[in-house]
Write an enzyme that holds these catalytic residues in place. Structure first.
Site, PDB file in Angstrom:
ATOM      1  CB  CYS A 115      -0.869  -0.021   1.256  1.00  0.00           C
ATOM      2  SG  CYS A 115      -1.970   1.393   1.399  1.00  0.00           S
ATOM      3  CG  HIS A 159      -5.744  -2.528  -0.934  1.00  0.00           C
ATOM      4  ND1 HIS A 159      -4.641  -3.106  -0.352  1.00  0.00           N
ATOM      5  CD2 HIS A 159      -5.526  -1.180  -0.862  1.00  0.00           C
ATOM      6  CE1 HIS A 159      -3.808  -2.161   0.062  1.00  0.00           C
ATOM      7  NE2 HIS A 159      -4.315  -0.973  -0.248  1.00  0.00           N
ATOM      8  CD  GLU A 160      -6.859   1.375  -3.705  1.00  0.00           C
ATOM      9  OE1 GLU A 160      -7.048   2.407  -3.039  1.00  0.00           O
ATOM     10  OE2 GLU A 160      -5.738   0.856  -3.820  1.00  0.00           O
ATOM     11  CG  HIS A 163      -7.311   2.827   1.422  1.00  0.00           C
ATOM     12  ND1 HIS A 163      -6.432   2.983   2.468  1.00  0.00           N
ATOM     13  CD2 HIS A 163      -6.615   2.204   0.431  1.00  0.00           C
ATOM     14  CE1 HIS A 163      -5.249   2.483   2.120  1.00  0.00           C
ATOM     15  NE2 HIS A 163      -5.334   1.999   0.899  1.00  0.00           N
TER      16      HIS A 163
END
Ligand code: CO
Length: 188
Positions: A115, A159-160, A163
């Site tokens: 990341c 994953h995004e 966030h």
């Protein structure tokens, strides 16, 4: 906005854990420009010359909170190869992406995840859904899209979107057994 290694916030900054809010649609100029800047970062980051000159670390995705702005905006550029050896290319500028369904089957990257906001090594499997269905507005095509993602692309999207919740990939690593095999999971 200039986005580079110096302006991307890292996980020692509490902002990275802040929840991101949905944006209004149609996008205002400011949000649209931010999304374009995020996308440009990802594009430029894989160009060796630009990356060197502009201090960019290679990435396949970046979300707005990583430049300190808690809005549900993310850009992804992913290249992959399917089982028959064909090249796959995905690129999106997403606003308000939502996972509307996810497979029970799991998958994870054999070499773990990385990341832009994480400098330290965090070794271990990050177990996610093998397939996800996502709805979003995509600025690149100026359309509402439904994305059915699998493989590496599905990992990147999850994953995004994490966030937006302030979740980082290493939150999922089993601290007692970071490389524990997951029965039935697809290893990428
Ligand atoms: Co990240």
């Amino acid at each position: 906005m200039t986005i580079n290694q110096n302006t991307i916030i890292k996980d020692d900054n509490p902002l990275i854990r802040q929840k991101s809010l949905p944006v209004s649609l149609p996008l205002c100029n400011e949000d649209a420009q931010l999304l374009r800047d995020l996308f440009q970062y990802v594009k430029d980051s894989t160009d060796p010359e630009k990356a060197e000159k502009e201090n960019l670390r290679a990435a396949v995705g970046i979300s707005a909170i990583q430049v300190g702005i808690p809005k549900q905006l993310t850009a992804v550029v992913v290249n992959d190869i399917d089982n028959d050896g064909n090249d796959l290319h995905y690129e999106y500028m997403l606003a308000n992406p939502r996972i509307i369904s996810s497979s029970v089957q799991k998958s994870y990257l054999e070499n773990g995840e990385g990341c832009l906001s994480v400098i330290d090594e965090h070794e271990g499997f990050v177990v996610r859904s093998a397939r996800v269905k996502i709805q979003a507005y995509d600025l690149l095509t100026d359309k509402n899209v439904t994305i059915r993602a699998r493989g590496y692309f599905a990992i990147v999207l999850q994953h995004e979107i994490d966030h937006f919740k302030g979740i980082l990939f290493y939150d999922y690593i089993n601290s007692k057994d970071p490389f524990a095999k997951v029965p039935g999971a697809i290893v990428i």
